[in-house]
Design a protein around this motif. Structure first.
Motif, short mmCIF file in Angstrom:
data_model
loop_
_atom_site.label_atom_id
_atom_site.label_comp_id
_atom_site.label_asym_id
_atom_site.label_seq_id
_atom_site.Cartn_x
_atom_site.Cartn_y
_atom_site.Cartn_z
N ILE A 67 0.86 -1.18 0.00
CA ILE A 67 0.00 0.00 0.00
C ILE A 67 0.89 1.23 0.00
CG2 ILE A 67 -1.80 1.24 1.24
CD1 ILE A 67 -2.56 -1.55 2.41
N LEU A 68 0.97 1.88 -1.16
CA LEU A 68 1.85 3.02 -1.35
C LEU A 68 1.05 4.18 -1.94
CD1 LEU A 68 4.81 1.07 -2.97
CD2 LEU A 68 4.70 1.91 -0.63
N ALA A 69 1.53 5.39 -1.71
CA ALA A 69 0.90 6.58 -2.27
C ALA A 69 1.09 6.58 -3.78
CB ALA A 69 1.49 7.84 -1.65
N PRO A 70 0.00 6.74 -4.54
CA PRO A 70 0.13 6.73 -6.00
C PRO A 70 1.01 7.87 -6.49
CG PRO A 70 -2.18 6.92 -5.29
CD PRO A 70 -1.34 6.98 -4.08
N GLY A 71 1.87 7.56 -7.44
CA GLY A 71 2.72 8.58 -8.06
C GLY A 71 3.94 8.96 -7.26
N CYS A 72 4.18 8.32 -6.13
CA CYS A 72 5.35 8.64 -5.30
C CYS A 72 6.40 7.55 -5.46
CB CYS A 72 4.96 8.77 -3.83
SG CYS A 72 3.82 10.13 -3.53
N SER A 73 7.65 7.95 -5.61
CA SER A 73 8.72 6.98 -5.83
C SER A 73 9.85 7.11 -4.82
CB SER A 73 9.28 7.15 -7.25
OG SER A 73 9.81 8.45 -7.40
N ARG A 74 9.65 7.91 -3.77
CA ARG A 74 10.68 8.10 -2.75
C ARG A 74 10.08 7.87 -1.37
NH1 ARG A 74 11.99 12.05 -6.69
NH2 ARG A 74 14.16 11.93 -7.31
N LYS A 86 12.36 -3.44 10.51
CA LYS A 86 11.28 -4.40 10.23
C LYS A 86 10.02 -4.08 11.02
CE LYS A 86 14.37 -8.02 8.82
NZ LYS A 86 14.78 -9.39 8.93
N LYS A 87 9.73 -2.79 11.15
CA LYS A 87 8.52 -2.33 11.82
C LYS A 87 7.69 -1.52 10.84
CE LYS A 87 10.30 -1.95 16.53
NZ LYS A 87 10.51 -1.05 17.65
N MET A 88 6.38 -1.57 11.02
CA MET A 88 5.47 -0.76 10.21
C MET A 88 5.59 0.69 10.67
SD MET A 88 2.91 -0.47 8.01
CE MET A 88 2.15 -2.06 7.86
N PRO A 89 5.87 1.64 9.77
CA PRO A 89 5.90 3.06 10.17
C PRO A 89 4.54 3.48 10.74
CG PRO A 89 6.88 2.77 8.00
CD PRO A 89 6.25 1.47 8.37
N THR A 90 4.56 4.29 11.77
CA THR A 90 3.33 4.70 12.45
C THR A 90 2.35 5.36 11.50
OG1 THR A 90 4.64 5.07 14.44
CG2 THR A 90 2.44 6.01 14.41
N LEU A 91 2.83 6.23 10.62
CA LEU A 91 1.94 6.97 9.73
C LEU A 91 1.83 6.34 8.34
CD1 LEU A 91 2.95 10.62 10.68
CD2 LEU A 91 0.97 9.30 11.46
N ALA A 92 2.19 5.06 8.22
CA ALA A 92 2.12 4.39 6.93
C ALA A 92 0.67 4.29 6.46
CB ALA A 92 2.74 3.00 7.03
N LEU A 93 0.47 4.46 5.17
CA LEU A 93 -0.87 4.33 4.61
C LEU A 93 -1.43 2.93 4.85
CD1 LEU A 93 -0.25 6.18 1.22
CD2 LEU A 93 -1.20 7.11 3.32
N ALA A 94 -0.55 1.95 4.99
CA ALA A 94 -0.98 0.57 5.24
C ALA A 94 -1.56 0.39 6.64
CB ALA A 94 0.21 -0.37 5.06
N ASN A 95 -1.43 1.37 7.51
CA ASN A 95 -2.02 1.32 8.86
C ASN A 95 -3.48 1.76 8.85
OD1 ASN A 95 -0.08 0.29 10.54
ND2 ASN A 95 0.84 2.25 11.02
N GLY A 96 -4.15 1.61 7.74
CA GLY A 96 -5.55 2.00 7.64
C GLY A 96 -5.74 3.46 7.29
N LEU A 97 -4.68 4.15 6.88
CA LEU A 97 -4.76 5.56 6.53
C LEU A 97 -4.92 5.79 5.03
CD1 LEU A 97 -1.92 6.87 8.89
CD2 LEU A 97 -4.39 6.87 9.30
#
Length: 176
Positions: A67-74, A86-97
């Protein structure tokens, strides 16, 4: 000294891009390429994404992959650090955001149009004080909007507008 100034004020220092993991705007010079980031597979989650449907008859389909932001490559340094551990970033879109891409119909809306289609409306109380400054004089309160009324008929009838949108004018002069 001049060459250092030019280096510090070059467009490369100020240009920003969205982080593919969290969507936050970060200066490009601080980011890493997504292809160089390890443990991107941590961003694969089922049930978080849905492909946009144009009609209610279209079937609900999930998007596969990280789950990545569309159009972002960095990727920003905070997300890289979390993924390296090996942890999920707190503000990752994959965290239901993740909310997906904004449809063309909802882009470039005015502030009032955004208020009309918002799921939640915010209320606050502003009080004028004797010095002429404004200050917050209450708690901020959020109410859910009457969604069926909004989504069934846009714009809503004038009689129902006070449930969705209200303006209060204050000041020393009376309105005409």
């Amino acid at each position: 000294m001049i060459s250092e100034f030019c280096a510090d004020t070059s467009p490369d220092v100020f240009e920003e891009a969205g982080c593919a993991v969290c969507g936050k705007l970060i200066p490009i010079c601080e980011m890493e390429e997504l292809s160089e980031v390890e443990n991107v597979n941590l961003l694969k989650f089922d049930g978080v994404t849905r492909k946009a449907r144009c009609k209610s008859t279209d079937s609900v389909k999930e998007l596969r992959g990280p789950i990545l932001a569309p159009g972002c490559s960095r990727v920003c340094p905070i997300c890289v650090e979390s993924l390296d551990k090996k942890k999920m970033p707190t503000l990752a879109l994959a965290n239901g955001l993740w909310v997906g891409e904004i449809p063309d119909e909802l882009q470039n809306l005015t502030y009032a149009e955004q208020l009309l289609i918002a799921r939640v409306r915010h209320n606050r109380c502003i009080v004028k004080v004797s010095s002429g400054m404004s200050k917050m004089r209450a708690n901020a309160i959020s109410f859910s909007n009457p969604l069926p009324k909004i989504y069934d008929v846009l714009p809503p009838p004038i009689e129902e507008m006070d449930e969705v949108l209200a303006f209060i004018y204050t000041g020393p002069c009376k309105l005409l």
